[in-house]
Design a protein around this motif. Structure first.
Motif, PDB file in Angstrom:
ATOM      1  N   ASP A   9      11.036   4.860   7.980  1.00 42.60           N
ATOM      2  CA  ASP A   9      11.974   4.257   7.029  1.00 42.60           C
ATOM      3  C   ASP A   9      11.271   3.269   6.105  1.00 42.60           C
ATOM      4  N   GLU A  10      10.364   2.480   6.641  1.00 42.89           N
ATOM      5  CA  GLU A  10       9.612   1.532   5.809  1.00 42.89           C
ATOM      6  C   GLU A  10       8.759   2.286   4.801  1.00 42.89           C
ATOM      7  N   ILE A  11       8.210   3.421   5.208  1.00 42.42           N
ATOM      8  CA  ILE A  11       7.425   4.253   4.300  1.00 42.42           C
ATOM      9  C   ILE A  11       8.294   4.736   3.145  1.00 42.42           C
ATOM     10  N   CYS A  12       9.546   5.060   3.422  1.00 42.09           N
ATOM     11  CA  CYS A  12      10.456   5.497   2.376  1.00 42.09           C
ATOM     12  C   CYS A  12      10.699   4.379   1.357  1.00 42.09           C
ATOM     13  N   PHE A  13      10.853   3.155   1.830  1.00 41.01           N
ATOM     14  CA  PHE A  13      11.034   2.025   0.917  1.00 41.01           C
ATOM     15  C   PHE A  13       9.793   1.802   0.073  1.00 41.01           C
ATOM     16  N   VAL A  14       8.621   1.909   0.663  1.00 37.75           N
ATOM     17  CA  VAL A  14       7.371   1.761  -0.093  1.00 37.75           C
ATOM     18  C   VAL A  14       7.281   2.854  -1.150  1.00 37.75           C
ATOM     19  N   SER A  15       7.682   4.056  -0.781  1.00 41.34           N
ATOM     20  CA  SER A  15       7.669   5.183  -1.712  1.00 41.34           C
ATOM     21  C   SER A  15       8.519   4.872  -2.950  1.00 41.34           C
ATOM     22  N   GLU A  16       9.672   4.301  -2.737  1.00 40.21           N
ATOM     23  CA  GLU A  16      10.550   3.947  -3.869  1.00 40.21           C
ATOM     24  C   GLU A  16       9.910   2.905  -4.770  1.00 40.21           C
ATOM     25  N   MET A  17       9.103   2.039  -4.189  1.00 39.75           N
ATOM     26  CA  MET A  17       8.465   0.983  -4.982  1.00 39.75           C
ATOM     27  C   MET A  17       7.427   1.531  -5.945  1.00 39.75           C
ATOM     28  N   ARG A  33       0.883  -4.381  -7.115  1.00 38.79           N
ATOM     29  CA  ARG A  33       0.000  -4.681  -5.980  1.00 38.79           C
ATOM     30  C   ARG A  33       0.572  -5.827  -5.139  1.00 38.79           C
ATOM     31  N   ILE A  34       1.024  -6.881  -5.802  1.00 40.85           N
ATOM     32  CA  ILE A  34       1.582  -8.035  -5.084  1.00 40.85           C
ATOM     33  C   ILE A  34       2.870  -7.651  -4.371  1.00 40.85           C
ATOM     34  N   ARG A  35       3.746  -6.903  -5.054  1.00 36.48           N
ATOM     35  CA  ARG A  35       4.993  -6.453  -4.424  1.00 36.48           C
ATOM     36  C   ARG A  35       4.705  -5.619  -3.183  1.00 36.48           C
ATOM     37  N   LEU A  36       3.718  -4.716  -3.298  1.00 34.97           N
ATOM     38  CA  LEU A  36       3.353  -3.885  -2.155  1.00 34.97           C
ATOM     39  C   LEU A  36       2.803  -4.725  -1.010  1.00 34.97           C
ATOM     40  N   MET A  37       1.909  -5.657  -1.322  1.00 31.82           N
ATOM     41  CA  MET A  37       1.317  -6.502  -0.274  1.00 31.82           C
ATOM     42  C   MET A  37       2.383  -7.294   0.473  1.00 31.82           C
ATOM     43  N   VAL A  38       3.297  -7.898  -0.274  1.00 33.02           N
ATOM     44  CA  VAL A  38       4.348  -8.699   0.364  1.00 33.02           C
ATOM     45  C   VAL A  38       5.268  -7.813   1.195  1.00 33.02           C
ATOM     46  N   LYS A  76       4.343  13.973  -2.177  1.00 32.20           N
ATOM     47  CA  LYS A  76       2.950  13.560  -2.356  1.00 32.20           C
ATOM     48  C   LYS A  76       2.797  12.054  -2.110  1.00 32.20           C
ATOM     49  N   ILE A  77       3.753  11.287  -2.582  1.00 32.53           N
ATOM     50  CA  ILE A  77       3.707   9.834  -2.362  1.00 32.53           C
ATOM     51  C   ILE A  77       3.870   9.534  -0.876  1.00 32.53           C
ATOM     52  N   ILE A  78       4.816  10.180  -0.223  1.00 34.66           N
ATOM     53  CA  ILE A  78       5.024   9.968   1.219  1.00 34.66           C
ATOM     54  C   ILE A  78       3.760  10.327   1.991  1.00 34.66           C
ATOM     55  N   TYR A  79       3.157  11.459   1.661  1.00 33.59           N
ATOM     56  CA  TYR A  79       1.923  11.886   2.327  1.00 33.59           C
ATOM     57  C   TYR A  79       0.818  10.847   2.121  1.00 33.59           C
ATOM     58  N   SER A  80       0.686  10.343   0.914  1.00 29.81           N
ATOM     59  CA  SER A  80      -0.348   9.355   0.603  1.00 29.81           C
ATOM     60  C   SER A  80      -0.115   8.047   1.346  1.00 29.81           C
ATOM     61  N   ILE A  81       1.133   7.632   1.441  1.00 30.51           N
ATOM     62  CA  ILE A  81       1.449   6.402   2.189  1.00 30.51           C
ATOM     63  C   ILE A  81       1.118   6.606   3.663  1.00 30.51           C
ATOM     64  N   ASN A  82       1.430   7.768   4.189  1.00 32.24           N
ATOM     65  CA  ASN A  82       1.091   8.055   5.591  1.00 32.24           C
ATOM     66  C   ASN A  82      -0.414   8.000   5.821  1.00 32.24           C
ATOM     67  N   GLN A  83      -1.180   8.502   4.865  1.00 34.95           N
ATOM     68  CA  GLN A  83      -2.636   8.424   5.004  1.00 34.95           C
ATOM     69  C   GLN A  83      -3.111   6.975   4.938  1.00 34.95           C
ATOM     70  N   ALA A  84      -2.551   6.202   4.016  1.00 36.59           N
ATOM     71  CA  ALA A  84      -2.920   4.793   3.907  1.00 36.59           C
ATOM     72  C   ALA A  84      -2.472   4.017   5.145  1.00 36.59           C
ATOM     73  N   TYR A 110      16.347   3.190   6.208  1.00 34.98           N
ATOM     74  CA  TYR A 110      16.489   3.833   4.899  1.00 34.98           C
ATOM     75  C   TYR A 110      17.686   4.756   4.952  1.00 34.98           C
ATOM     76  N   ARG A 111      18.693   4.480   4.145  1.00 34.31           N
ATOM     77  CA  ARG A 111      19.942   5.230   4.230  1.00 34.31           C
ATOM     78  C   ARG A 111      20.116   6.277   3.120  1.00 34.31           C
ATOM     79  N   ASP A 112      19.237   6.246   2.122  1.00 36.17           N
ATOM     80  CA  ASP A 112      19.321   7.250   1.064  1.00 36.17           C
ATOM     81  C   ASP A 112      18.751   8.580   1.559  1.00 36.17           C
ATOM     82  N   ASP A 113      18.860   9.599   0.723  1.00 34.92           N
ATOM     83  CA  ASP A 113      18.380  10.937   1.070  1.00 34.92           C
ATOM     84  C   ASP A 113      16.851  10.972   1.023  1.00 34.92           C
TER      85      ASP A 113
END
Length: 84
Positions: free
Chosen positions: A74-82, A19-24, A51-59, A41-44
């Motif tokens: 790209d920021e959404i992709c980094f959050v997804s990895e977290m 939660r703290i990592r996500l908030m920061v 499902k995670i990407i979709y959920s982050i987009n909704q949030a 975001y340079r990875d594939d």
């Protein structure tokens, strides 16, 4: 609210560390979006959990409605990895 929506959509409960990592990260990401200096975001992106990407987009709608700013793709992709 962002994290609450994510937890609801993914049907999980994040521990305090995540939660703290996500908030920061999300706070810094929103600032980068505002100053137009978002991370790239340079990875594939195809390997990320859709499902995670979709959920982050909704949030992400929380920010759009409240402060009229959204995380970039790209920021959404980094959050997804977290949270995978």
């Amino acid at each position: 609210d962002f994290i609450s929506v994510l937890e609801e959509k993914l049907d999980i409960k994040f521990n305090n560390s995540i939660r703290i990592r996500l908030m920061v990260h999300v706070g810094c990401a929103l600032e980068r979006v505002v100053i137009k200096d978002s991370l790239v975001y340079r990875d594939d992106k195809g390997k990320l959990d859709k499902k995670i990407i979709y959920s982050i987009n909704q949030a992400n709608e929380v920010f759009k409605r409240s402060i009229n700013v959204q995380l970039s793709e790209d920021e959404i992709c980094f959050v997804s990895e977290m949270i995978k």
